[in-house]
Scaffold this active site. Structure first.
Site: not given
Ligand code: OSB
Ligand code: MG
Length: 369
Positions: A135, A161, A163, A188, A213, A238, A262, A290
Protein backbone atom coordinates in the site's frame (compact mmCIF):
# COMPACT_ATOMS: atom_id res chain seq x y z
CA UNK A 1 -6.81 -21.54 31.77
CA UNK A 2 -6.85 -19.02 34.57
CA UNK A 3 -5.96 -15.51 33.41
CA UNK A 4 -3.68 -14.30 36.17
CA UNK A 5 -1.86 -11.40 34.63
CA UNK A 6 -2.18 -9.15 31.61
CA UNK A 7 0.33 -6.54 30.54
CA UNK A 8 -0.30 -3.59 28.24
CA UNK A 9 2.50 -1.77 26.46
CA UNK A 10 2.18 1.21 24.20
CA UNK A 11 4.91 1.23 21.62
CA UNK A 12 6.43 3.83 19.36
CA UNK A 13 8.04 2.39 16.25
CA UNK A 14 8.91 5.10 13.69
CA UNK A 15 8.18 4.18 10.07
CA UNK A 16 10.95 4.36 7.48
CA UNK A 17 8.88 7.08 5.78
CA UNK A 18 5.68 8.89 6.82
CA UNK A 19 2.55 7.24 5.40
CA UNK A 20 0.12 9.76 3.90
CA UNK A 21 -3.52 9.08 3.10
CA UNK A 22 -6.59 11.22 2.44
CA UNK A 23 -7.20 11.30 6.21
CA UNK A 24 -3.74 12.20 7.47
CA UNK A 25 -0.11 11.28 7.95
CA UNK A 26 1.23 8.48 10.16
CA UNK A 27 4.89 8.62 11.15
CA UNK A 28 5.07 5.86 13.72
CA UNK A 29 3.24 2.78 14.94
CA UNK A 30 1.84 3.78 18.35
CA UNK A 31 -0.19 0.63 18.89
CA UNK A 32 -0.83 -1.19 22.17
CA UNK A 33 0.64 -4.65 22.65
CA UNK A 34 -1.22 -7.05 24.91
CA UNK A 35 0.75 -9.77 26.68
CA UNK A 36 -0.97 -12.55 28.68
CA UNK A 37 1.05 -15.08 30.66
CA UNK A 38 -0.49 -18.39 31.74
CA UNK A 39 1.23 -21.59 32.87
CA UNK A 40 4.59 -20.58 31.44
CA UNK A 41 3.04 -19.67 28.08
CA UNK A 42 2.97 -16.13 26.70
CA UNK A 43 0.23 -14.89 24.37
CA UNK A 44 0.73 -11.72 22.34
CA UNK A 45 -1.72 -9.40 20.66
CA UNK A 46 -1.57 -6.03 18.90
CA UNK A 47 -4.33 -3.44 19.12
CA UNK A 48 -4.26 -1.41 15.91
CA UNK A 49 -5.98 1.78 17.08
CA UNK A 50 -3.89 4.72 15.90
CA UNK A 51 -2.80 7.98 17.52
CA UNK A 52 -5.63 9.99 15.88
CA UNK A 53 -9.34 9.21 15.37
CA UNK A 54 -9.06 9.83 11.62
CA UNK A 55 -9.28 6.31 10.17
CA UNK A 56 -11.59 5.01 12.90
CA UNK A 57 -13.21 6.46 16.02
CA UNK A 58 -10.82 4.53 18.25
CA UNK A 59 -7.42 5.85 19.27
CA UNK A 60 -4.53 4.43 21.27
CA UNK A 61 -5.90 6.30 24.30
CA UNK A 62 -9.52 5.14 23.99
CA UNK A 63 -8.31 1.59 23.51
CA UNK A 64 -6.06 1.81 26.57
CA UNK A 65 -9.02 3.14 28.59
CA UNK A 66 -11.44 0.43 27.43
CA UNK A 67 -8.87 -2.33 27.92
CA UNK A 68 -7.74 -1.08 31.34
CA UNK A 69 -11.10 -0.11 32.81
CA UNK A 70 -13.53 -2.60 31.24
CA UNK A 71 -12.21 -5.49 29.16
CA UNK A 72 -9.27 -6.53 31.35
CA UNK A 73 -11.14 -6.26 34.70
CA UNK A 74 -13.91 -8.47 33.34
CA UNK A 75 -11.43 -11.14 32.25
CA UNK A 76 -8.73 -11.12 34.90
CA UNK A 77 -8.87 -13.95 37.42
CA UNK A 78 -11.38 -15.88 35.31
CA UNK A 79 -10.98 -19.44 34.17
CA UNK A 80 -11.38 -19.43 30.42
CA UNK A 81 -11.54 -22.55 28.28
CA UNK A 82 -12.04 -20.96 24.86
CA UNK A 83 -11.67 -17.70 22.97
CA UNK A 84 -15.46 -17.68 22.52
CA UNK A 85 -15.91 -17.53 26.30
CA UNK A 86 -13.76 -14.42 26.51
CA UNK A 87 -15.72 -12.81 23.67
CA UNK A 88 -18.98 -13.47 25.51
CA UNK A 89 -17.53 -11.78 28.61
CA UNK A 90 -16.50 -8.71 26.59
CA UNK A 91 -19.77 -8.42 24.69
CA UNK A 92 -21.22 -6.06 27.29
CA UNK A 93 -18.83 -3.42 25.93
CA UNK A 94 -20.36 -1.87 22.83
CA UNK A 95 -18.13 -1.09 19.89
CA UNK A 96 -14.40 -0.56 20.57
CA UNK A 97 -13.60 -3.33 18.10
CA UNK A 98 -9.88 -2.61 18.00
CA UNK A 99 -9.54 -2.81 21.79
CA UNK A 100 -11.49 -6.08 21.83
CA UNK A 101 -9.53 -7.48 18.89
CA UNK A 102 -6.17 -6.81 20.57
CA UNK A 103 -7.16 -8.79 23.65
CA UNK A 104 -8.78 -11.58 21.63
CA UNK A 105 -5.58 -11.80 19.54
CA UNK A 106 -3.47 -12.54 22.64
CA UNK A 107 -5.94 -15.26 23.66
CA UNK A 108 -5.87 -16.89 20.21
CA UNK A 109 -2.07 -16.93 20.44
CA UNK A 110 -2.22 -18.40 23.95
CA UNK A 111 -4.72 -21.15 23.09
CA UNK A 112 -2.81 -22.05 19.93
CA UNK A 113 0.43 -22.31 21.93
CA UNK A 114 -1.34 -24.41 24.56
CA UNK A 115 -2.46 -26.85 21.84
CA UNK A 116 0.91 -26.72 20.13
CA UNK A 117 -0.54 -25.56 16.80
CA UNK A 118 0.12 -22.49 14.69
CA UNK A 119 -2.37 -19.62 14.72
CA UNK A 120 -2.96 -20.28 11.01
CA UNK A 121 -3.86 -23.91 11.72
CA UNK A 122 -6.13 -22.96 14.55
CA UNK A 123 -7.91 -20.40 12.36
CA UNK A 124 -8.44 -22.96 9.60
CA UNK A 125 -5.74 -21.74 7.24
CA UNK A 126 -4.72 -23.88 4.29
CA UNK A 127 -1.87 -22.02 2.62
CA UNK A 128 1.85 -22.24 3.39
CA UNK A 129 2.48 -18.79 1.92
CA UNK A 130 0.22 -15.86 1.16
CA UNK A 131 0.22 -13.45 -1.78
CA UNK A 132 0.96 -9.90 -0.67
CA UNK A 133 1.13 -6.39 -2.03
CA UNK A 134 2.19 -2.93 -0.98
CA UNK A 135 0.00 0.00 0.00
CA UNK A 136 1.74 3.14 -1.22
CA UNK A 137 0.88 6.44 0.45
CA UNK A 138 0.32 9.78 -1.30
CA UNK A 139 3.60 11.20 -2.61
CA UNK A 140 4.63 14.77 -3.40
CA UNK A 141 4.23 14.35 -7.18
CA UNK A 142 2.93 11.69 -9.61
CA UNK A 143 6.54 11.17 -10.73
CA UNK A 144 7.57 10.44 -7.13
CA UNK A 145 4.73 7.94 -6.87
CA UNK A 146 5.80 6.15 -10.04
CA UNK A 147 9.35 5.98 -8.68
CA UNK A 148 8.17 4.45 -5.39
CA UNK A 149 6.00 1.94 -7.21
CA UNK A 150 8.93 1.00 -9.46
CA UNK A 151 11.03 0.40 -6.35
CA UNK A 152 8.47 -1.92 -4.77
CA UNK A 153 7.97 -3.82 -8.02
CA UNK A 154 11.71 -4.36 -8.30
CA UNK A 155 11.72 -5.72 -4.73
CA UNK A 156 9.26 -8.37 -5.90
CA UNK A 157 5.83 -7.07 -4.88
CA UNK A 158 3.31 -8.04 -7.52
CA UNK A 159 0.29 -6.01 -6.46
CA UNK A 160 0.29 -2.28 -5.85
CA UNK A 161 -2.30 -0.20 -4.03
CA UNK A 162 -2.11 3.56 -4.30
CA UNK A 163 -3.83 6.04 -2.04
CA UNK A 164 -5.98 8.70 -3.71
CA UNK A 165 -7.91 11.77 -2.60
CA UNK A 166 -10.00 14.40 -4.43
CA UNK A 167 -7.69 16.26 -6.83
CA UNK A 168 -5.07 13.54 -6.66
CA UNK A 169 -6.99 10.64 -8.16
CA UNK A 170 -7.25 9.89 -11.89
CA UNK A 171 -3.91 11.56 -12.55
CA UNK A 172 -2.16 9.15 -10.15
CA UNK A 173 -3.86 6.03 -11.49
CA UNK A 174 -3.06 7.18 -15.04
CA UNK A 175 0.61 7.83 -14.24
CA UNK A 176 1.15 4.42 -12.65
CA UNK A 177 -0.90 2.59 -15.30
CA UNK A 178 1.02 4.26 -18.13
CA UNK A 179 4.37 3.16 -16.73
CA UNK A 180 3.16 -0.35 -15.71
CA UNK A 181 0.34 -1.42 -18.08
CA UNK A 182 0.04 -4.98 -16.74
CA UNK A 183 0.50 -4.89 -12.96
CA UNK A 184 -2.24 -5.68 -10.45
CA UNK A 185 -3.24 -2.17 -9.42
CA UNK A 186 -5.89 -0.90 -7.03
CA UNK A 187 -6.75 2.43 -5.38
CA UNK A 188 -7.86 3.36 -1.85
CA UNK A 189 -9.73 6.63 -1.21
CA UNK A 190 -10.30 6.17 2.54
CA UNK A 191 -13.80 7.68 2.30
CA UNK A 192 -12.74 10.95 0.68
CA UNK A 193 -15.32 11.13 -2.14
CA UNK A 194 -19.09 11.49 -2.45
CA UNK A 195 -21.67 10.58 -5.10
CA UNK A 196 -21.07 14.06 -6.56
CA UNK A 197 -17.72 12.71 -7.73
CA UNK A 198 -19.29 10.17 -10.06
CA UNK A 199 -17.41 11.63 -13.06
CA UNK A 200 -14.07 10.95 -11.34
CA UNK A 201 -15.20 7.42 -10.46
CA UNK A 202 -16.16 6.78 -14.09
CA UNK A 203 -12.70 7.89 -15.18
CA UNK A 204 -11.01 5.62 -12.62
CA UNK A 205 -13.17 2.85 -14.06
CA UNK A 206 -11.08 3.03 -17.27
CA UNK A 207 -7.74 1.94 -15.74
CA UNK A 208 -8.31 -1.79 -15.34
CA UNK A 209 -8.10 -1.57 -11.56
CA UNK A 210 -8.52 -4.69 -9.42
CA UNK A 211 -10.82 -2.70 -7.17
CA UNK A 212 -11.65 0.75 -5.81
CA UNK A 213 -11.41 0.69 -2.02
CA UNK A 214 -13.80 2.69 0.15
CA UNK A 215 -14.52 5.63 -2.16
CA UNK A 216 -17.45 7.01 -0.13
CA UNK A 217 -18.24 7.80 3.51
CA UNK A 218 -16.93 5.57 6.29
CA UNK A 219 -20.45 4.97 7.64
CA UNK A 220 -22.14 4.49 4.29
CA UNK A 221 -23.37 1.38 2.55
CA UNK A 222 -26.35 2.76 0.60
CA UNK A 223 -24.49 5.28 -1.60
CA UNK A 224 -21.85 2.67 -2.36
CA UNK A 225 -24.64 0.45 -3.71
CA UNK A 226 -25.67 3.26 -6.06
CA UNK A 227 -22.08 3.83 -7.14
CA UNK A 228 -21.32 0.14 -7.70
CA UNK A 229 -24.19 -0.06 -10.19
CA UNK A 230 -22.46 2.62 -12.30
CA UNK A 231 -19.02 0.96 -12.37
CA UNK A 232 -17.51 -2.14 -13.89
CA UNK A 233 -14.60 -2.06 -11.42
CA UNK A 234 -15.48 -3.84 -8.16
CA UNK A 235 -15.89 -1.64 -5.10
CA UNK A 236 -14.15 -3.02 -2.00
CA UNK A 237 -15.32 -1.82 1.40
CA UNK A 238 -12.92 -1.23 4.29
CA UNK A 239 -14.10 1.44 6.78
CA UNK A 240 -17.82 0.61 6.33
CA UNK A 241 -17.52 -3.00 7.53
CA UNK A 242 -17.38 -3.54 11.30
CA UNK A 243 -19.40 -6.72 11.69
CA UNK A 244 -20.66 -9.82 9.91
CA UNK A 245 -23.99 -8.06 9.60
CA UNK A 246 -22.38 -5.08 7.80
CA UNK A 247 -20.73 -7.51 5.37
CA UNK A 248 -24.02 -9.30 4.67
CA UNK A 249 -25.90 -6.03 4.17
CA UNK A 250 -23.21 -4.62 1.86
CA UNK A 251 -23.12 -7.71 -0.35
CA UNK A 252 -26.90 -8.10 -0.36
CA UNK A 253 -27.34 -4.44 -1.42
CA UNK A 254 -24.59 -4.69 -4.03
CA UNK A 255 -22.57 -1.97 -2.29
CA UNK A 256 -19.35 -3.87 -3.02
CA UNK A 257 -18.14 -7.09 -4.60
CA UNK A 258 -15.04 -7.50 -2.46
CA UNK A 259 -14.34 -6.97 1.25
CA UNK A 260 -11.13 -5.95 2.98
CA UNK A 261 -10.97 -7.78 6.30
CA UNK A 262 -8.88 -6.22 9.06
CA UNK A 263 -9.20 -8.19 12.29
CA UNK A 264 -8.89 -5.01 14.37
CA UNK A 265 -11.70 -3.20 12.56
CA UNK A 266 -14.15 -6.10 12.93
CA UNK A 267 -13.33 -6.95 16.55
CA UNK A 268 -11.00 -9.89 16.09
CA UNK A 269 -10.21 -13.16 14.34
CA UNK A 270 -13.48 -14.79 15.34
CA UNK A 271 -15.56 -12.13 13.56
CA UNK A 272 -13.04 -12.14 10.69
CA UNK A 273 -13.63 -15.86 10.25
CA UNK A 274 -17.39 -15.36 10.25
CA UNK A 275 -17.07 -12.70 7.55
CA UNK A 276 -14.69 -14.97 5.65
CA UNK A 277 -17.21 -17.83 5.73
CA UNK A 278 -20.18 -15.63 4.75
CA UNK A 279 -18.35 -14.02 1.84
CA UNK A 280 -17.15 -17.42 0.65
CA UNK A 281 -20.75 -18.66 0.60
CA UNK A 282 -21.67 -15.60 -1.48
CA UNK A 283 -18.71 -16.08 -3.85
CA UNK A 284 -17.27 -12.68 -2.93
CA UNK A 285 -13.48 -12.64 -2.48
CA UNK A 286 -11.79 -11.08 0.53
CA UNK A 287 -8.26 -9.93 1.25
CA UNK A 288 -6.45 -9.01 4.43
CA UNK A 289 -6.00 -5.30 5.01
CA UNK A 290 -3.19 -3.82 7.06
CA UNK A 291 -2.76 -1.19 9.76
CA UNK A 292 1.01 -0.76 9.43
CA UNK A 293 1.41 -3.31 12.21
CA UNK A 294 4.52 -4.45 14.02
CA UNK A 295 5.62 -8.03 13.44
CA UNK A 296 3.11 -9.22 16.03
CA UNK A 297 0.07 -7.86 14.21
CA UNK A 298 1.66 -8.89 10.92
CA UNK A 299 1.90 -12.50 12.15
CA UNK A 300 -1.83 -12.43 12.85
CA UNK A 301 -2.63 -11.02 9.42
CA UNK A 302 -0.45 -13.57 7.63
CA UNK A 303 -2.16 -16.40 9.52
CA UNK A 304 -5.63 -15.04 8.72
CA UNK A 305 -4.77 -14.58 5.04
CA UNK A 306 -4.01 -18.31 4.80
CA UNK A 307 -7.76 -19.06 4.93
CA UNK A 308 -9.23 -20.23 1.61
CA UNK A 309 -11.38 -17.24 0.61
CA UNK A 310 -8.48 -14.78 0.96
CA UNK A 311 -7.94 -15.00 -2.79
CA UNK A 312 -6.61 -11.48 -3.40
CA UNK A 313 -3.16 -10.26 -2.26
CA UNK A 314 -3.18 -8.66 1.19
CA UNK A 315 -1.79 -5.34 2.43
CA UNK A 316 0.81 -7.41 4.22
CA UNK A 317 4.29 -6.29 3.26
CA UNK A 318 7.61 -7.47 4.62
CA UNK A 319 8.94 -6.00 7.89
CA UNK A 320 11.54 -3.94 6.02
CA UNK A 321 8.83 -2.07 4.07
CA UNK A 322 7.84 -0.43 7.36
CA UNK A 323 10.68 -0.50 9.87
CA UNK A 324 14.41 -0.30 10.18
CA UNK A 325 14.11 -3.14 12.69
CA UNK A 326 11.06 -5.26 13.59
CA UNK A 327 10.39 -6.57 17.10
CA UNK A 328 9.91 -10.19 16.04
CA UNK A 329 12.37 -12.90 15.18
CA UNK A 330 12.43 -13.94 12.41
CA UNK A 331 11.08 -10.80 10.78
CA UNK A 332 8.74 -11.13 7.80
CA UNK A 333 10.43 -11.36 4.43
CA UNK A 334 9.21 -11.27 0.86
CA UNK A 335 9.73 -14.37 -1.29
CA UNK A 336 10.74 -13.91 -4.92
CA UNK A 337 7.23 -14.94 -6.02
CA UNK A 338 5.61 -12.02 -4.16
CA UNK A 339 4.49 -14.09 -1.18
CA UNK A 340 5.21 -14.21 2.54
CA UNK A 341 5.58 -17.53 4.39
CA UNK A 342 2.97 -18.44 6.98
CA UNK A 343 4.77 -19.24 10.26
CA UNK A 344 4.36 -22.87 11.33
CA UNK A 345 5.60 -22.72 14.95
CA UNK A 346 2.93 -22.67 17.69
CA UNK A 347 0.79 -19.54 18.02
CA UNK A 348 1.94 -16.47 16.10
CA UNK A 349 5.02 -18.51 15.23
CA UNK A 350 7.56 -15.75 15.74
CA UNK A 351 9.47 -14.80 18.89
CA UNK A 352 9.19 -11.31 20.38
CA UNK A 353 12.61 -9.70 20.77
CA UNK A 354 12.23 -8.38 24.31
CA UNK A 355 15.40 -6.28 24.03
CA UNK A 356 13.98 -4.43 21.05
CA UNK A 357 10.51 -4.22 22.58
CA UNK A 358 11.94 -2.56 25.71
CA UNK A 359 13.52 0.13 23.55
CA UNK A 360 10.23 1.05 21.85
CA UNK A 361 7.91 0.78 24.87
CA UNK A 362 6.54 4.19 25.91
CA UNK A 363 3.94 3.15 28.49
CA UNK A 364 3.45 -0.03 30.45
CA UNK A 365 0.92 -1.31 32.95
CA UNK A 366 0.42 -4.72 34.50
CA UNK A 367 -2.87 -6.08 35.79
CA UNK A 368 -3.09 -8.98 38.25
CA UNK A 369 -5.93 -11.05 39.58
O1 OSB B 1 -7.07 2.15 4.50
O2 OSB B 1 -6.09 0.30 4.27
C1 OSB B 1 -6.13 1.41 4.79
C2 OSB B 1 -3.02 2.00 6.94
C3 OSB B 1 -3.58 2.63 8.02
C4 OSB B 1 -4.93 2.89 8.04
C5 OSB B 1 -5.73 2.52 6.95
C6 OSB B 1 -5.18 1.86 5.86
C7 OSB B 1 -3.79 1.64 5.84
C8 OSB B 1 -3.07 1.02 4.72
C9 OSB B 1 -1.72 0.39 5.04
O3 OSB B 1 -3.44 1.08 3.58
C10 OSB B 1 -1.64 -1.06 4.76
C11 OSB B 1 -0.41 -1.71 5.38
O4 OSB B 1 -0.43 -2.05 6.58
O5 OSB B 1 0.59 -1.85 4.68
MG1 MG C 1 -8.34 1.02 3.20
Amino acid sequence: MKIESIELRRINMPYLAPFQTSFGVESANTHILICIQVDGLVGWGECVAGADPFYSAETTQTAWHVLRDFLIPSLIGKNISSVDESIAIGERVRGHNMAKAGLEFALWDLFAKQRGVSLAQMLGGMREKVAVGVSVGLQATPADLVKRVAGYLSEGYSRIKIKIEPGRDVELAAAVRKEFPHILLQVDANSAFSLDDIATMRQLDQYNLLLIEQPLACDDIFDHSKLQRELKTPICLDESIHTLSDANVALELGACRIINIKPGRVGGFTESKKIHDATQARHAPVWCGGMLESGIGRAGNVALASLPNFTLPGDISASDRYFHEDIVDPSFELNSDGTINVPTAPGIGVAVRMDRLEKVTTRREEFRA
